[in-house]
Motif scaffolding. Structure first.
Motif, mmCIF file in Angstrom:
data_model
loop_
_atom_site.group_PDB
_atom_site.id
_atom_site.type_symbol
_atom_site.label_atom_id
_atom_site.label_comp_id
_atom_site.label_asym_id
_atom_site.label_seq_id
_atom_site.Cartn_x
_atom_site.Cartn_y
_atom_site.Cartn_z
ATOM 1 N N ALA A 30 0.834 -1.200 0.000
ATOM 2 C CA ALA A 30 0.000 0.000 0.000
ATOM 3 C C ALA A 30 0.873 1.256 0.000
ATOM 4 O O ALA A 30 0.599 2.218 -0.726
ATOM 5 C CB ALA A 30 -0.934 -0.002 1.208
ATOM 6 N N HIS A 31 1.937 1.250 0.798
ATOM 7 C CA HIS A 31 2.834 2.396 0.863
ATOM 8 C C HIS A 31 3.553 2.596 -0.475
ATOM 9 O O HIS A 31 3.714 3.723 -0.942
ATOM 10 C CB HIS A 31 3.828 2.216 2.000
ATOM 11 C CG HIS A 31 4.488 3.478 2.437
ATOM 12 N ND1 HIS A 31 3.781 4.604 2.802
ATOM 13 C CD2 HIS A 31 5.790 3.798 2.560
ATOM 14 C CE1 HIS A 31 4.629 5.557 3.126
ATOM 15 N NE2 HIS A 31 5.858 5.099 2.989
ATOM 16 N N ASN A 33 2.388 1.816 -3.408
ATOM 17 C CA ASN A 33 1.396 2.384 -4.331
ATOM 18 C C ASN A 33 1.141 3.863 -4.047
ATOM 19 O O ASN A 33 0.991 4.653 -4.986
ATOM 20 C CB ASN A 33 0.098 1.581 -4.273
ATOM 21 C CG ASN A 33 0.268 0.195 -4.847
ATOM 22 O OD1 ASN A 33 1.112 -0.041 -5.697
ATOM 23 N ND2 ASN A 33 -0.524 -0.747 -4.358
ATOM 24 N N GLU A 34 1.099 4.244 -2.773
ATOM 25 C CA GLU A 34 0.902 5.653 -2.418
ATOM 26 C C GLU A 34 2.066 6.511 -2.921
ATOM 27 O O GLU A 34 1.862 7.578 -3.496
ATOM 28 C CB GLU A 34 0.782 5.811 -0.906
ATOM 29 C CG GLU A 34 -0.497 5.292 -0.313
ATOM 30 C CD GLU A 34 -0.462 5.295 1.209
ATOM 31 O OE1 GLU A 34 0.429 5.945 1.816
ATOM 32 O OE2 GLU A 34 -1.316 4.616 1.799
ATOM 33 N N LEU A 35 3.280 6.049 -2.666
ATOM 34 C CA LEU A 35 4.451 6.828 -3.059
ATOM 35 C C LEU A 35 4.559 6.968 -4.572
ATOM 36 O O LEU A 35 4.820 8.063 -5.075
ATOM 37 C CB LEU A 35 5.724 6.190 -2.490
ATOM 38 C CG LEU A 35 5.907 6.342 -0.984
ATOM 39 C CD1 LEU A 35 7.008 5.422 -0.491
ATOM 40 C CD2 LEU A 35 6.200 7.785 -0.620
ATOM 41 N N ALA A 37 2.123 6.776 -6.708
ATOM 42 C CA ALA A 37 1.012 7.626 -7.150
ATOM 43 C C ALA A 37 1.322 9.100 -6.892
ATOM 44 O O ALA A 37 0.854 9.972 -7.637
ATOM 45 C CB ALA A 37 -0.280 7.225 -6.439
ATOM 46 N N ASP A 38 2.119 9.369 -5.859
ATOM 47 C CA ASP A 38 2.517 10.744 -5.546
ATOM 48 C C ASP A 38 3.678 11.231 -6.415
ATOM 49 O O ASP A 38 4.159 12.338 -6.223
ATOM 50 C CB ASP A 38 2.911 10.865 -4.073
ATOM 51 C CG ASP A 38 1.712 10.860 -3.144
ATOM 52 O OD1 ASP A 38 0.576 11.066 -3.628
ATOM 53 O OD2 ASP A 38 1.915 10.664 -1.930
#
Length: 73
Positions: A30-31, A33-35, A37-38
């Motif tokens: 999840a982390h 994917n967040e990074l 995406a950012d």
């Protein structure tokens, strides 16, 4: 233990996780994917010493490096 190494304007942050623990692996995915995406780019170092860009988390990698987009102008 594997580590997510996140570079930013303040330096770096190391976030360790156990890839054999399903909860920690889910958090790392999840982390990741967040990074990405950012706008962060993710890379791992191969056994030859070369860096390789990755698009999904490699739980077998000892270290995954995230670095922000470079902006020029």
């Amino acid at each position: 233990m594997a580590v997510l190494l996140v570079m930013d304007h303040t330096g770096d942050t190391r976030q360790h996780f156990d890839p054999n623990d399903s909860e920690q692996l889910a958090w790392a995915n999840a982390h990741f994917n967040e990074l990405t995406a950012d706008g962060y780019t993710a890379a791992v170092r191969r056994s030859s010493g070369e860096a390789a860009l990755i698009r999904t988390l490699d739980p077998t990698a000892d270290e995954t490096l995230f670095y922000p987009r470079l902006v020029g102008g």
